[in-house]
Design an enzyme around this catalytic site. Structure first.
Site, PDB file in Angstrom:
ATOM      1  N   ASP A 412      -4.438  -0.796   2.005  1.00 14.96           N
ATOM      2  CA  ASP A 412      -4.536  -0.569   3.450  1.00 14.96           C
ATOM      3  C   ASP A 412      -5.290   0.749   3.683  1.00 14.96           C
ATOM      4  O   ASP A 412      -5.608   1.488   2.747  1.00 14.96           O
ATOM      5  CB  ASP A 412      -3.121  -0.490   4.024  1.00 14.96           C
ATOM      6  CG  ASP A 412      -3.071  -0.786   5.527  1.00 14.96           C
ATOM      7  OD1 ASP A 412      -4.142  -0.908   6.144  1.00 14.96           O
ATOM      8  OD2 ASP A 412      -1.956  -0.882   6.054  1.00 14.96           O
ATOM      9  N   GLU A 415     -10.701   2.088   5.386  1.00 12.80           N
ATOM     10  CA  GLU A 415     -11.983   2.065   6.117  1.00 12.80           C
ATOM     11  C   GLU A 415     -12.983   3.144   5.669  1.00 12.80           C
ATOM     12  O   GLU A 415     -14.184   2.857   5.784  1.00 12.80           O
ATOM     13  CB  GLU A 415     -11.709   2.192   7.626  1.00 12.80           C
ATOM     14  CG  GLU A 415     -11.066   0.986   8.256  1.00 12.80           C
ATOM     15  CD  GLU A 415      -9.598   0.819   7.863  1.00 12.80           C
ATOM     16  OE1 GLU A 415      -9.143  -0.335   7.785  1.00 12.80           O
ATOM     17  OE2 GLU A 415      -8.920   1.836   7.623  1.00 12.80           O
ATOM     18  N   ASP A 490      -4.114  -4.481  12.742  1.00  9.66           N
ATOM     19  CA  ASP A 490      -2.953  -4.193  13.585  1.00  9.66           C
ATOM     20  C   ASP A 490      -3.078  -4.866  14.944  1.00  9.66           C
ATOM     21  O   ASP A 490      -3.370  -4.230  15.962  1.00  9.66           O
ATOM     22  CB  ASP A 490      -2.790  -2.683  13.756  1.00  9.66           C
ATOM     23  CG  ASP A 490      -2.512  -2.000  12.429  1.00  9.66           C
ATOM     24  OD1 ASP A 490      -2.011  -2.667  11.508  1.00  9.66           O
ATOM     25  OD2 ASP A 490      -2.807  -0.797  12.313  1.00  9.66           O
TER      26      ASP A 490
END
Length: 809
Positions: A412, A415, A490
């Site tokens: 996770d 990015e 999300d």
């Protein structure tokens, strides 16, 4: 073969007013060209363009300006893609253009100004650079304008929110931690710069192989053009001509890679929350699933299992018997997937930090110091995944968890997300090393997450070479599907996000990312009982079936809303497990072809243009059509079944093609079976390690070109790559008085779980006179409500023919 030709042009190109006003310059006019075996290199005033035919329908167009580097690494393109498929080219030179004919495609290069058009073999324009605005450059930035027909539609670009069709919209491609994103939020977590275009059932694709921040505009800037460009790097794109839509996806994924065949457990039901802790709660959740007989295969551990949010640690106070817990849950059929974010706490004495500092493995500031950013552990450093040495080191960090029996890992925040800054990421001037070549974050940002997932996947393979890894990543670039599954990040617990999830997952599939899902129930906020139930129904027909929730939201395990909702949710989870033979067979096909399990209607029915823009209906494999309720206040709504025969999946009743009004109750997700399908199903199990008790059932829905197939292997190891698998094909032929079903002998040595077969044949409108197996009459069948169910018969790895003789009503 190399041929150098000089060209004399009567008139030089005059920059259009639109370009001149904004400082853009085209590459100029064609001055000469060299012919090569696979294409041509065209020289112009300010640089050159190389046109390369990789196959008869795949062409690379690569621009190089004077003094510009042309050796940048492609993180997406496989080096041996289309090897041996180079077509024999015919090159024609005329006063105004060059034309390359591949046999299936004509590439026309206009000389003044230099611009490119793609035509079919019959000379029809498929796509062309806008005549008034050829590709142009402004410093390090470039932009390409393409003519936009009024009836052309555009898809792809990864996980963009909003409608599936991108026409009249514009997008930025910059991987972003978009917590709380909504329908108009852009950009999101992934950069997949691939356009899928559809016009009158014919398709083409364009992949811009550029990792810098890029932009795509589909008619917002100019009503007659769509455009794409980037803030740096080379103008290098690939053109794919179907014209069949599936061929475009196949070709794109042949170039950038396809998902590996996943372990079977990853197709089962997955339960997640931020976070399940302490250890007693994790055990409690697992016990509740088994007590209530609700199938499940995966429980996730989010960051709270770690000591002070440090990756690769365990909080011994919250999880005092961590290794034993993993083993005990494994004995109950549960696989643990643990989060391992990429940010390493800046903490001397913490093993990952000490090892990385010693080896110089972390991203650097321009002055050579290690870059430090704040994330969940506080001050953190970041591995420079562009280097193989660093990726190999990262893989070793999983050794203890793999030894403990943790079955999958969740990357996770890659990015990469960094707190406290409006950009939500690293400064653009941090330094990365691409195997010795120094570059900055502008080039690497969009591939950082992909290389993180790659390091995890390859590391797991080194630790357990014969076990299929399961990796879940949030950020991605084109080709990341080679290493990890993904999800839409999300999302929110709203009906709007339930609805958005359909086109979002469909566009990911068209973009080469087939193993995808959305957080069932919505991550942010608390879903109403009805919304959660509707989403649990829909999720059963998503590639990944994962229920996930944020902190400070209500729990949303299947049983939380009382017996009625629990029963419905259990039924859909059980349906998922019954369909696993069909799902796994389709996923194996995806691993070979790239065609996604969850696919837009036009991928199956390109000749029916009214289906092209459906945001709410989709195909699940080539046999099942799903039409969910996605609006809270809608009772009845209309769906469009493609022309041809259909069956109601739940009742087996025949349904004609065309518009159909439905009013689904809380317990009903409208699902329809395409006539001509044979769908294999298994008895319900509580997890995929449990052996199904009973026969493999073949559900036969007679219609034209009736067929089905089955693929099976051990679902866990790499033995299938050594030939340890099984394939079977099924066909049926129906007339007014007879139905014949043929089952092929299996190919491959793998011994599946089943020893018996059972047939269930739908759409019987009259009586049944007799039933035979290989010309021998058989007893024990029954006919109820137009469905004939045969008694199970022994399967002996042979071919079989079942015949049903029909009478009149």
């Amino acid at each position: 073969m190399r041929i150098l030709l000089r060209l004399s042009l009567a008139a030089a190109f005059t920059i259009t007013p639109a370009l001149a006003q904004t400082g853009w310059q085209s590459i100029g006019d064609v001055s000469s060209y060299e012919q090569h075996t696979s294409g041509v290199e065209v020289k112009a005033q300010r640089g050159s363009v190389r046109i390369t035919a990789l196959s008869p329908t795949v062409v690379r167009v690569s621009y190089t300006l004077r003094d510009e580097r042309s050796d940048r690494t492609s993180f997406a393109v496989l080096p041996d893609a289309f090897q041996g498929e180079t077509p024999k080219l015919e090159v024609r030179d005329s006063a105004n253009d060059l034309a390359l004919n591949t046999g299936s495609l004509i590439v026309r290069i206009y000389k003044s100004p230099l611009r490119v058009a793609f035509l079919s073999a019959t000379g029809d324009v498929i796509s062309e650079d806008q005549p008034a605005s050829p590709p142009a450059f402004n410093g390090s930035t470039f932009k390409v304008w393409k003519a936009m027909p009024e009836d052309e539609h555009y898809f792809g670009l990864g996980d963009k929110a909003g409608p599936m069709d991108h026409r009249n919209l514009a997008f930025s491609m910059w991987n972003t931690d978009s917590f709380g994103w909504q329908e108009s939020t852009d950009p999101l977590y992934k950069d997949i710069p691939f356009i899928f275009a559809l016009r009158n059932g014919l398709s083409y694709g364009i992949f811009l192989d550029n990792t810098y921040r890029s932009s795509f505009d589909f008619g917002k800037e100019r009503h007659d053009s769509y455009s794409f460009g980037a803030e740096g790097g080379n103008l290098d794109y690939y053109f794919f001509y179907g014209p069949d839509p599936k061929r475009v996806v196949e070709q794109f994924t042949q170039l950038v890679g396809r998902m590996p065949l996943p372990p079977l457990f990853a197709l089962g039901y997955q339960q997640c929350r931020y976070s399940y802790y302490p250890e007693s709660q994790v055990r409690e959740i697992a016990a509740e699933f088994r007590k209530r007989r609700i199938p499940a295969d995966v429980i996730y551990l989010d960051i709270d299992y770690q000591k002070e949010n440090r990756p690769f640690t365990v909080d011994a106070e919250r999880f005092p018997h961590f290794q034993q817990m993993v083993k005990d849950l494994r004995d109950e059929g549960f696989k643990i997937v643990a989060i391992t974010d990429l940010h390493i706490a800046k903490l001397p004495g913490y093993k990952p930090y000490d090892e990385g500092i010693k080896s110089g493995d972390f991203v650097k500031n321009p002055d050579g110091s290690v870059y430090v950013g704040k994330v969940w552990p506080g001050d953190s450093v970041f591995p420079d995944f562009m280097r193989e040495q660093v990726r190999r080191w990262w893989g070793t960090l999983y050794s203890d968890f793999v030894h403990d029996g943790i079955r999958g890992f969740w990357n996770d925040m890659n990015e990469p997300a960094v707190f406290r800054f409006p950009s939500k990421t690293m400064p653009l001037d941090v330094v990365h090393s691409v195997e010795g070549r120094k570059t900055d974050h502008r080039e690497i940002h969009n591939v950082f997450g992909m290389e993180n997932a790659r390091a995890t996947y390859e590391g797991l393979l080194r630790l357990q070479p014969d076990l299929r890894p399961f990796v879940l990543t949030r950020a991605a670039y084109a080709g990341a599907e080679r290493y990890a599954a993904t999800w839409t990040g999300d999302n929110s617990a709203t009906w709007n996000h339930l609805r958005i999830s359909v086109p979002q997952l469909l566009n990911l599939g068209l973009s080469g990312y087939a193993f995808v899902g959305a957080d069932i129930g919505g991550f942010n906020g608390s879903p109403t009982p009805e919304l959660l139930t509707r989403w649990m129904e829909l999720g059963a027909f998503n590639p990944i079936y994962r229920n996930h929730a944020a902190k400070k939201t209500r729990f949303r395990e299947p049983w939380v809303d009382g017996p009625e909702h629990e029963a419905i949710r259990r039924r859909y989870i059980e349906t998922r497990y019954r369909l696993l033979p069909y799902i796994y067979t389709n996923m194996e096909e995806t691993s070979r072809t790239g065609v996604p399990l969850m696919r837009p209607m036009f991928l199956e029915f390109p000749d029916q243009p009214t289906l092209a823009l459906s945001d709410e209906e989709f195909m699940f494999g080539n046999s099942l059509m799903v039409a969910p309720k996605v609006w809270e206040f809608t009772g009845s709504y209309s769906i469009s079944l493609p022309a041809g025969g259909w069956y109601d999946f739940w009742t087996g009743a025949k349904v004609p093609g065309g518009n159909l009004d439905v009013t689904p109750g809380l317990d009903t997700l409208p699902v329809y079976v395409r006539a001509g399908s044979i769908i294999p199903q298994q008895p319900v199990v509580q997890d995929v390690d449990e052996t199904p008790q009973g026969p493999l059932t073949l559900n036969v829905y007679p219609g034209s070109q009736c067929h089905g197939s089955l693929y099976s292997d051990d679902g866990n190891t790499m033995a299938y790559k050594r030939g340890e698998s099984l394939r079977m094909d099924f066909t049926c032929a129906a007339t007014a008085d007879r139905i014949d079903v043929r089952i092929s002998a299996p190919t491959g040595p793998y011994q599946p779980w089943f020893h018996e077969l059972q047939l269930r044949i739908y759409g019987i409108s009259g009586t049944v006179k007799n039933v035979s197996l290989d010309s021998h009459p058989t007893e024990g069948w029954k006919l109820e409500s137009g469905v004939i169910t045969l008694a199970p018969f022994q399967w002996g790895r042979a071919a079989y023919k079942v015949s049903v003789e029909l009478g009149t009503k």
